[in-house]
Design an enzyme around this catalytic site. Sequence first.
Site, PDB file in Angstrom:
ATOM      1  CG  HIS A   1      -5.851   5.679  -2.950  1.00  0.00           C
ATOM      2  ND1 HIS A   1      -4.686   5.468  -2.272  1.00  0.00           N
ATOM      3  CD2 HIS A   1      -6.523   4.509  -2.937  1.00  0.00           C
ATOM      4  CE1 HIS A   1      -4.651   4.198  -1.871  1.00  0.00           C
ATOM      5  NE2 HIS A   1      -5.743   3.598  -2.255  1.00  0.00           N
TER       6      HIS A   1
ATOM      7  CG  ASP B   1      -3.693   8.808  -1.750  1.00  0.00           C
ATOM      8  OD1 ASP B   1      -4.422   8.622  -0.771  1.00  0.00           O
ATOM      9  OD2 ASP B   1      -3.238   7.889  -2.466  1.00  0.00           O
TER      10      ASP B   1
HETATM   11  C1  XUL Z   1      -4.729  -1.519   1.444  1.00  0.00           C
HETATM   12  C2  XUL Z   1      -4.013  -1.389   0.154  1.00  0.00           C
HETATM   13  C3  XUL Z   1      -4.388  -0.229  -0.709  1.00  0.00           C
HETATM   14  C4  XUL Z   1      -4.324  -0.506  -2.169  1.00  0.00           C
HETATM   15  C5  XUL Z   1      -4.802   0.617  -3.045  1.00  0.00           C
HETATM   16  O1  XUL Z   1      -4.382  -2.633   2.178  1.00  0.00           O
HETATM   17  O2  XUL Z   1      -3.146  -2.172  -0.134  1.00  0.00           O
HETATM   18  O3  XUL Z   1      -3.571   0.828  -0.378  1.00  0.00           O
HETATM   19  O4  XUL Z   1      -3.026  -0.814  -2.565  1.00  0.00           O
HETATM   20  O5  XUL Z   1      -6.081   1.014  -2.757  1.00  0.00           O
END
Ligand code: XUL
Length: 443
Positions: free
Chosen positions: A108, A111
């Site tokens: 993300h 992150d």
């Molecule tokens: C949350 C989840 C996230 C997604 C990406 O449950 O799985 O980390 O994978 O936003």
Amino acid sequence: MTKIVTGSQEFFKGINQVQFEGLESDNPLAFRWYEADRIVAGKTMNEHFKFACSYWHSFNGNGSDPFGGPTHFFPWETKTDPIERAKDKMDAAFEFITKMQMPYYCFHDVDVVDYGNDVAENERRLNILVEYAKQKQKDSGVKLLWGTANLFSHSRYMNGAATNPDFHVLAHGAAQVKAAIDATIALGGENYVFWGGREGYMSLLNTNMKREQEHLARFLHTAKDYARKQGFNGTFFIEPKPCEPSKHQYDYDAATVKGFLQQYDLLADFKLNLEVNHATLAGHTFQHELQVAVDNNLLGSIDANRGDYQNGWDTDQFPNDINELTESLLIILEGGGLQGGGVNFDAKIRRNSTDSKDLFYAHVGGMDIFARALLTADAILTKSDYKKVRSDRYRSFDDAHGEAFENGKLSLEELRDIAVQMGEPASISGRQEYLENLINRYI
Ligand code: XUL
Ligand code: CO
């Protein structure tokens, strides 16, 4: 062999690159099943899985839970300047990923570097780290499986992002997605993920569900059109999850998302990123979600993890259930594999797993269990009567009246007359125990 890429300091000291050593090895930091170049069912294991390390759990997840603060104190989190700290973290990430010989990673936006409330400053920070990552990717050969934007942690998203009742918040979500798409393209990212953690509601008393879902569809079209205009030709993935953090999330499960994509004319560009623990929370098995995706030509990617049978929340543990994964690999192999995506370990080590080796054990175990499941599933498909047992159950539809029914050639009256003519059907066993034993025999 992947070249180990470290920064100015080594963060995982005393840990060598993890290698395949086979079943005879008792080295806990070696692969016993995962052999990247081994060909199974016409592809290398590496091509089947495209294993990816998730930045958020591995390098940001600090062990905190609702009852207590961090237990993992990372040596790459010490500097005060956010850019310098983010570079240290990226050094640690690439050191870990290359020591694990993982071919991919996922992130993300937040992150990678800390975000604040200033859109332009956030973009500036992300751009600096994108340039840094470019060099790391070049040095190591590690690639970006997918990028995404975190539209759920900041307080402004407490009522959602694309489905927020306040347009002002939606625009901030769009700004973040634009920057995350730009970053994904700049890094040669192969896919882009939307997980709608707060795209849903807490109470219908204050929610116009129809309007929110229309906004979500419009948002996805707008983001997709932008990315295509910028030359992105990868796949967009929606990651279904029924709840948590919202009480109800719109992308509930694979079948719900399929209906949504169809309704809003998004099927050409979007596929699914399925997560094991999300399937469980939706009251399904992971296998069910995979089958729904395969049957609708939507199986894009996987977030690998597992839940806890005693808990009703997303524990994101590392996968270790060979039966579950063998059944899953049967579906994936029969369905022709993952379309564009790979296997991202959306899993975290436990709050009390505090040795630096723990992150390695977790990924070694996860990669090995997938490899073992692949080999087992391939043997079942090629050597056993598994497929025949299932197809035989439907053989009454292969010819005569059954075939005519499938082709729409029988009316309800004709079906009634056939029932009279044929008399009471004989009972035919579903042979479930036989098949369950067959799977265990091949494991
Ligand atoms: C949350 C989840 C996230 C997604 C990406 O449950 O799985 O980390 O994978 O936003
Ligand atoms: Co996930």
